[in-house]
Scaffold this motif. Structure first.
Motif, mmCIF file in Angstrom:
data_model
loop_
_atom_site.group_PDB
_atom_site.id
_atom_site.type_symbol
_atom_site.label_atom_id
_atom_site.label_comp_id
_atom_site.label_asym_id
_atom_site.label_seq_id
_atom_site.Cartn_x
_atom_site.Cartn_y
_atom_site.Cartn_z
ATOM 1 N N UNK A 204 0.828 -1.201 0.000
ATOM 2 C CA UNK A 204 0.000 0.000 0.000
ATOM 3 C C UNK A 204 0.868 1.258 0.000
ATOM 4 N N UNK A 205 1.937 1.250 0.808
ATOM 5 C CA UNK A 205 2.817 2.413 0.870
ATOM 6 C C UNK A 205 3.525 2.686 -0.438
ATOM 7 N N UNK A 206 4.055 1.643 -1.073
ATOM 8 C CA UNK A 206 4.761 1.844 -2.334
ATOM 9 C C UNK A 206 3.794 2.167 -3.469
ATOM 10 N N UNK A 207 2.574 1.623 -3.406
ATOM 11 C CA UNK A 207 1.563 1.966 -4.424
ATOM 12 C C UNK A 207 1.152 3.426 -4.287
ATOM 13 N N UNK A 208 1.020 3.911 -3.051
ATOM 14 C CA UNK A 208 0.709 5.319 -2.848
ATOM 15 C C UNK A 208 1.868 6.203 -3.328
ATOM 16 N N UNK A 209 3.101 5.769 -3.036
ATOM 17 C CA UNK A 209 4.264 6.523 -3.510
ATOM 18 C C UNK A 209 4.287 6.578 -5.032
ATOM 19 N N UNK A 210 3.928 5.466 -5.676
ATOM 20 C CA UNK A 210 3.857 5.456 -7.132
ATOM 21 C C UNK A 210 2.812 6.438 -7.638
ATOM 22 N N UNK A 211 1.667 6.492 -6.950
ATOM 23 C CA UNK A 211 0.601 7.395 -7.394
ATOM 24 C C UNK A 211 1.019 8.846 -7.278
ATOM 25 N N UNK A 212 1.726 9.203 -6.202
ATOM 26 C CA UNK A 212 2.168 10.590 -6.009
ATOM 27 C C UNK A 212 3.237 10.962 -7.031
#
Length: 222
Positions: free
Chosen positions: A139-147
């Protein structure tokens, strides 16, 4: 030396990771400047590229797919099995298993981790801590990817004369899902291939493989 040997697998893969990350940074920087030159844009330094959104989104989109793969493999293999695969538990052992089988609480030994022995919420959390950790990393890396992807996409929009999008507009955009799904499908195929090929093929001495002489139907640690 004994300590290093005992951690050789982790150290080797961390070394591979660093080498690959450095290679990605150098090659990505060259490719970025090449693309900018073709479009008449300005060249950027390596430092500017590494701190920019293009490098960040390329790294994060790979990390999130890897953590998703391990999260699903860890959690789904609690209940799902594949006859003959060392990636699976033996048929008939699906589920969380009993406290005795898991050496939990009263069945823990002196060498068991403390949180496996104490019981209550701590043992309950510890019993699922690996899945939780992999899930949170996904979830953290997916959010980082989105940002990072949002920032990179807005740079493209501004250079083309369009207004910026909000983060919510970007995550509903095909660009974000294209980046995610192209990684997910490869991870899912790789796991399925490993589970299937390991039924019939062997790698002598590897814990990821059954013993060379083991029958094809032998599953997990039977």
């Amino acid at each position: 030396m004994r300590s290093l040997r005992g951690s050789s697998l982790t150290l080797a893969f961390l070394g591979f990771f660093l080498l690959a990350l450095v290679g990605q940074a150098l090659v990505g920087h060259a490719a970025y400047n090449q693309s900018e030159a073709l479009q008449g844009g300005a060249q950027v330094s390596l430092g500017d590229y590494l701190t920019g959104p293009d490098f960040a989104v390329d790294v994060a989109e790979n990390w999130q797919s890897e953590y998703l793969q391990f999260f699903l493999l860890i959690v789904l293999t609690v209940w799902l099995v594949q006859k003959g695969s060392p990636e699976s538990k033996a048929l008939g052992t699906e589920g969380r298993e009993s406290d005795e089988e898991q050496m939990l609480g009263a069945y823990a030994t002196a060498d068991s981790p403390r949180w496996a022995r104490v019981g209550g919420w701590r043992s309950a959390w510890y019993a699922r801590s690996l899945g939780w950790t992999m899930g949170l990393l996904f979830v953290g890396s997916w959010f980082a990817q989105s940002v990072a992807g949002w920032a990179a996409y807005n740079e493209e929009r501004l250079s083309a004369g369009y207004a910026k999008w909000s983060w919510w507009e970007y995550v509903r955009n095909p660009d974000f899902w294209d980046r995610s799904l192209q990684n997910w499908q490869s991870e899912f195929l790789a796991v399925a291939s490993m589970a299937l090929f390991a039924i019939f093929l062997r790698e002598r001495g590897s814990p990821e493989s059954k013993k060379v002489g083991a029958a094809h139907h032998v599953t997990g640690a039977e």
